[in-house]
Design an enzyme around this catalytic site. Structure first.
Site, PDB file in Angstrom:
ATOM      1  N   HIS A 116       0.829  -1.204   0.000  1.00 27.24           N
ATOM      2  CA  HIS A 116       0.000   0.000   0.000  1.00 27.24           C
ATOM      3  C   HIS A 116       0.864   1.255   0.000  1.00 27.24           C
ATOM      4  CE1 HIS A 116      -3.365   2.663   0.920  1.00 27.24           C
ATOM      5  NE2 HIS A 116      -4.144   1.648   0.609  1.00 27.24           N
ATOM      6  N   HIS A 117       0.432   2.243  -0.797  1.00 22.87           N
ATOM      7  CA  HIS A 117       1.200   3.484  -0.939  1.00 22.87           C
ATOM      8  C   HIS A 117       1.237   4.280   0.370  1.00 22.87           C
ATOM      9  CE1 HIS A 117       3.446   6.339  -3.102  1.00 22.87           C
ATOM     10  NE2 HIS A 117       2.812   6.296  -4.249  1.00 22.87           N
ATOM     11  N   SER A 118       0.363   3.991   1.313  1.00 26.16           N
ATOM     12  CA  SER A 118       0.392   4.689   2.596  1.00 26.16           C
ATOM     13  C   SER A 118       1.660   4.372   3.375  1.00 26.16           C
ATOM     14  CB  SER A 118      -0.823   4.300   3.449  1.00 26.16           C
ATOM     15  OG  SER A 118      -0.838   2.901   3.695  1.00 26.16           O
ATOM     16  N   ASN A 149       6.199   8.090   2.747  1.00 22.37           N
ATOM     17  CA  ASN A 149       6.109   8.877   1.520  1.00 22.37           C
ATOM     18  C   ASN A 149       6.722  10.256   1.725  1.00 22.37           C
ATOM     19  OD1 ASN A 149       4.222   7.428  -0.594  1.00 22.37           O
ATOM     20  ND2 ASN A 149       3.384   6.989   1.432  1.00 22.37           N
ATOM     21  N   VAL A 181       4.700   3.193   1.672  1.00 22.60           N
ATOM     22  CA  VAL A 181       5.909   3.120   0.861  1.00 22.60           C
ATOM     23  C   VAL A 181       5.737   3.940  -0.407  1.00 22.60           C
ATOM     24  CG1 VAL A 181       5.075   0.975  -0.185  1.00 22.60           C
ATOM     25  CG2 VAL A 181       7.487   1.507  -0.295  1.00 22.60           C
TER      26      VAL A 181
END
Length: 527
Positions: free
Chosen positions: A138-140, A316, A142
């Protein structure tokens, strides 16, 4: 526990069933000669032994009561590796096209938020004997650069599978509950918000200086009456600026990094400029064939890294700039010059604003507010009605420049998969790896079908061939294109799809200096 920043949490809040917010990669692996073992079991055992080295793999979410504040990361000491790591086999003949379609389907499903937010798949059955390895996280937790750092933990630089120290279970976790208590979570939320406001207040003098300097940079970028402006307005409407479904199309290609770097230098740009110009030319042909190319120039949204040198934290640290793709300029040399100028101007402003762009902005109730806005945007058809900020997302992720190995198998390709969204149905991401630049085109299948994705890829190849025919710039004017007009190639009929092997760029003129050894870019657009 570890609080998510407002940027990290936004990837959770903006996620809907139609817009999964995870990033991924599709690796091609070459097994050792004569390999007779069970490769899936070896991969699963290796990941299980090393998971504790990467926080992305061992933490899960704990939501705040009533969603009054951002969630927190907590350690999960009971990870089900049989769930997270899975085995699949392609049907015969096991073509690359079948693999890409499988990766597209795997990339379309949401991750289970009750578990650590990642999955991995070992995919066998490829007709050339290689094995594929698809991963998503999940982009949250990485971004592109943090994903590269995670790769350094999970992968080896030699066929020998290195041993790592066993994890030590913390005594405090042995008798802990499955989730944290309400009082503990609320206390942590109040403390974190107070700390955010304290940091924000201390940053005000720095912010004022950064904004003043950025304003001066913008003022210096103003062009004359007959020159192309660097300040961009809204993007024109295209077929890519539509609401999307959760179904995906996906295609890949590889190009030699050294030759692209040398080509960029010869024609007055960078690898980033080459990628942007390929996208510009490819999208122009794709839309023009359908009589859908706007008269105004297309605009790309490009993530840029805010990460400091040596920072390997798993979060991020990115911002977004917009780059003029200059599709309204017929002359390729002038178009290339405009793309490069727009890209460099945008990065110049970001460099000055870097101290303030990554600031955490506390906002009470942001989870339910942002989630409601995301749902409204996707279901109300606003993506079709509002003017778009950009037409396409383009990312360039610097990756490892040495060959990597997964459980003894050599990685031959490192294709990225990324995130389309409502109003931005097309995402073109490239990643450098071991002397190659690997492309991944991820799109909503309703907007760009699988066959159309291949077609766009071939148009980008054709655009690269046109760039190769550009004359070189003078050594003392590295940013100025030659005054001679490019010998533009005539529009070609739709080409047949080429083999999956890397397509070498044509050689530059003999007087060109030899290309230097490829190295990872210190600062590039990331995703």
């Amino acid at each position: 526990m570890n609080h998510l920043s407002s940027l990290d949490a936004s990837f959770l809040h903006f996620e809907t069933p139609e817009t999964p917010m995870h990033v991924g990669s599709l690796l091609l692996l070459e097994l050792p000669p004569g390999y007779k073992g069970d490769y899936f079991e070896e991969v699963k055992a290796m990941i299980a032994k090393r998971a504790h080295l990467s926080t992305v793999l061992t933490r899960k979410l704990a939501q705040m009561p009533f969603e009054l504040a951002e969630p927190v990361w907590i350690e999960d000491d009971d990870i089900d590796f049989d769930y997270h790591i899975r085995s699949l086999t392609l049907r015969r003949p096991g073509s690359m096209e079948q693999l890409e379609q499988l990766a597209a389907r795997l990339h379309s499903s949401l991750l289970d938020r009750s578990r650590p937010l990642w999955e991995m798949y070992v995919i066998e059955g490829l007709q050339d004997g290689r094995v594929a390895f698809y991963t998503k996280a999940h982009h949250s937790g990485v971004d592109g650069k943090a994903g590269t750092e995670m790769a350094k933990v999970l992968y080896d630089i030699s066929p020998t599978i290195r041993e790592v120290p066993a994890p030590r279970r913390k005594a405090a976790n042995r008798n802990s509950g499955y989730q944290l208590g309400v009082a503990e979570l609320l206390q942590a939320a109040v403390s974190n918000t107070a700390e955010q406001y304290r940091k924000l207040a201390g940053l005000l003098p720095t912010a004022a200086r950064a904004l003043t300097t950025a304003g001066k940079v913008v003022a210096q970028q103003r062009r004359g009456k007959d020159e192309r402006p660097l300040n961009l307005g809204m993007a024109p409407k295209t077929v890519f600026n539509e609401p999307i479904t959760n179904q995906r199309s996906y295609s890949t290609m590889s190009l030699p990094f050294d030759e692209l770097k040398a080509l960029g230098k010869r024609v007055g740009g960078t690898v980033n400029t080459i990628v942007m110009a390929m996208a510009s030319g490819g999208l122009s042909r794709f839309l023009k064939e359908r009589d859908l190319l706007p008269k105004e120039a297309l605009i790309a949204a490009v993530p840029v890294s805010l990460r400091a040198e040596g920072d390997d934290s798993m979060n991020n640290q990115v911002s977004m700039v917009r780059v003029d793709l200059a599709t309204d300029i017929a002359d390729l040399a002038e178009r290339f010059k405009a793309i490069h100028a727009s890209s460099e101007a945008a990065k110049a402003v970001v460099r000055e604003l870097k101290p303030v762009l990554g600031v955490d902005m506390p906002m009470t109730g942001s989870p339910w507010l942002m989630t409601s806005m995301a749902s409204l945007y996707g279901r109300s058809n606003l993506a079709r009605r509002l003017p778009p900020m950009a037409n396409v997302l383009i990312s360039n992720v610097p990756g490892p420049q040495v060959p990597l190995y997964v459980a003894g198998a050599r990685m031959t390709a490192f294709y990225p998969l990324s995130i389309p969204y409502h109003g931005s149905a097309l995402n073109i991401t490239v990643q450098s790896y071991a002397g190659s630049l690997d492309f991944g085109i991820t799109a909503c299948r309703r907007v760009l079908s699988q066959d159309e994705s291949y077609e766009l890829l071939e148009h980008m190849r054709a655009a690269l061939k046109e760039i190769e025919r550009l004359p070189g710039v003078q050594a003392d004017e590295p940013s100025a294109p030659s005054k001679a007009k490019a010998d533009a190639a005539p529009a070609a009929d739709r080409p047949a799809r080429k083999p999956r092997a890397a397509t070498p760029a044509k050689k530059a003129p003999a007087k060109k200096a030899p290309a230097k050894k490829a190295a990872a870019s210190k600062s590039s657009a990331t995703a």
